[in-house]
Enzyme design. Sequence first.
Site, mmCIF file in Angstrom:
data_model
loop_
_atom_site.group_PDB
_atom_site.id
_atom_site.type_symbol
_atom_site.label_atom_id
_atom_site.label_comp_id
_atom_site.label_asym_id
_atom_site.label_seq_id
_atom_site.Cartn_x
_atom_site.Cartn_y
_atom_site.Cartn_z
ATOM 1 N N ASN A 208 -4.856 4.113 12.000
ATOM 2 C CA ASN A 208 -4.349 5.170 11.121
ATOM 3 C C ASN A 208 -5.091 5.201 9.786
ATOM 4 O O ASN A 208 -5.602 6.246 9.358
ATOM 5 C CB ASN A 208 -2.850 4.958 10.897
ATOM 6 C CG ASN A 208 -2.203 6.047 10.063
ATOM 7 O OD1 ASN A 208 -2.314 7.229 10.374
ATOM 8 N ND2 ASN A 208 -1.522 5.652 8.996
ATOM 9 N N GLU B 232 -5.862 -6.481 14.815
ATOM 10 C CA GLU B 232 -4.581 -6.005 15.347
ATOM 11 C C GLU B 232 -4.256 -6.854 16.561
ATOM 12 O O GLU B 232 -5.150 -7.238 17.313
ATOM 13 C CB GLU B 232 -4.666 -4.525 15.719
ATOM 14 C CG GLU B 232 -3.474 -3.970 16.465
ATOM 15 C CD GLU B 232 -2.167 -4.118 15.701
ATOM 16 O OE1 GLU B 232 -1.189 -4.582 16.332
ATOM 17 O OE2 GLU B 232 -2.123 -3.801 14.504
ATOM 18 N N CYS C 76 6.439 -1.272 4.126
ATOM 19 C CA CYS C 76 7.644 -0.571 4.567
ATOM 20 C C CYS C 76 8.905 -1.292 4.108
ATOM 21 O O CYS C 76 10.012 -0.915 4.499
ATOM 22 C CB CYS C 76 7.645 -0.406 6.089
ATOM 23 S SG CYS C 76 7.560 -1.959 7.006
ATOM 24 N N GLU D 24 8.754 3.628 1.869
ATOM 25 C CA GLU D 24 7.382 3.135 2.010
ATOM 26 C C GLU D 24 6.786 3.117 0.606
ATOM 27 O O GLU D 24 7.044 4.012 -0.205
ATOM 28 C CB GLU D 24 6.582 4.065 2.917
ATOM 29 C CG GLU D 24 5.376 3.438 3.553
ATOM 30 C CD GLU D 24 5.660 2.889 4.948
ATOM 31 O OE1 GLU D 24 4.701 2.371 5.569
ATOM 32 O OE2 GLU D 24 6.806 2.964 5.406
#
Length: 362
Positions: free
Chosen positions: A219, A235, A320, A354
């Site tokens: 993203n 990741e 977050c 966020e």
Amino acid sequence: MSAPQFDPASYDAQLEEKKQRLISLLAPFNAPAPDVFDSPREHYRLRAEFRLWREGNERFYAMFAAGDKRTPILIEDFPIASQRINDLMPRVKAAWQANEALNFKLFQAEFLTTLAGDALITLCYHRPLDEHWQNAAQQLANELGVSLIGRSRGQRLVIGRDHVIEELEVNGRSFSYRQPEGAFTQPNGRVNQKMLNWAFDALGERQDDLLELYCGNGNFTLPLATRVRKVLATEISKSSVNAALANLADNQVDNVTLVRLSAEELTEALNEVRPFRRLAGIDLKSYDFGTVFVDPPRAGMDPDTCELTRRFERILYISCNPQTLADNIEQLSDTHRIERCAVFDQFPYTHHMESGVLLVRK
């Protein structure tokens, strides 16, 4: 899925409360005033999932209040969800009502949409799916112009694609994203686009390299890679890694090396605690890292990963969970200061928020 408290009249007040909460959490670190990025008041959520509740011969979309799984709130429309989801909901319901192959032992319906208009529907069953289901599902997918997935224990039948395609614009350039069914994606597309543009601006044009932890489907990776010499991204989720690799290829971004390691494992590799076969052929010493970008889960960075980020001149952090963000900044506050911060209202009408900070070495 729990029922949200949808109240557009209260939107400005709840966004101000989130802003003040972030200001309070970051006050011990002499943070500047945050940039504030609001959300559309309705039709902002690009994905939704509903349990189905049966009354008589009819199944309804249903949600439940927190802590109560026995009293359904029956749903005909869902104003926080995208207009595309709201358009699809009654048509999917009419289809299962009219066709026993779609209706029999159906217990959940999930919708994944994009700002670009793509849509994927997942129907979940307490039974094996057979040829009759496939024929009915194929006809429904054709009628709605969507991809459709059927799930039951040990089965996953895909009609069309198992992902949607999103288009997001950052600094005047459009980026294409494959977003797989079941993988994490940012739910609020408009606010996500604002986050990407803020991070792109905060990073700035660089002549050195970027380390990215928790890169997901790429993203942030895609636009940020255009600002630096090269990127090493990590990741752990296999589906997210596969999506990120496809997204890098689709967008012709060729200066990113992606490795399937957790942030903790990469910390061990950079500290030369132990080698990893997945890093074979990658010369970590060839990188000139100037910035580390992190977008961790709600638990924030573990202490060792937080210590790893300390060695970088600049830390670009999307969070977050503002509390774990503040906890991580506390650990870093003796060496880094907050240069920029922001609130992104990904989740209107909830307490979730966020936020982003740019930390630079003192």
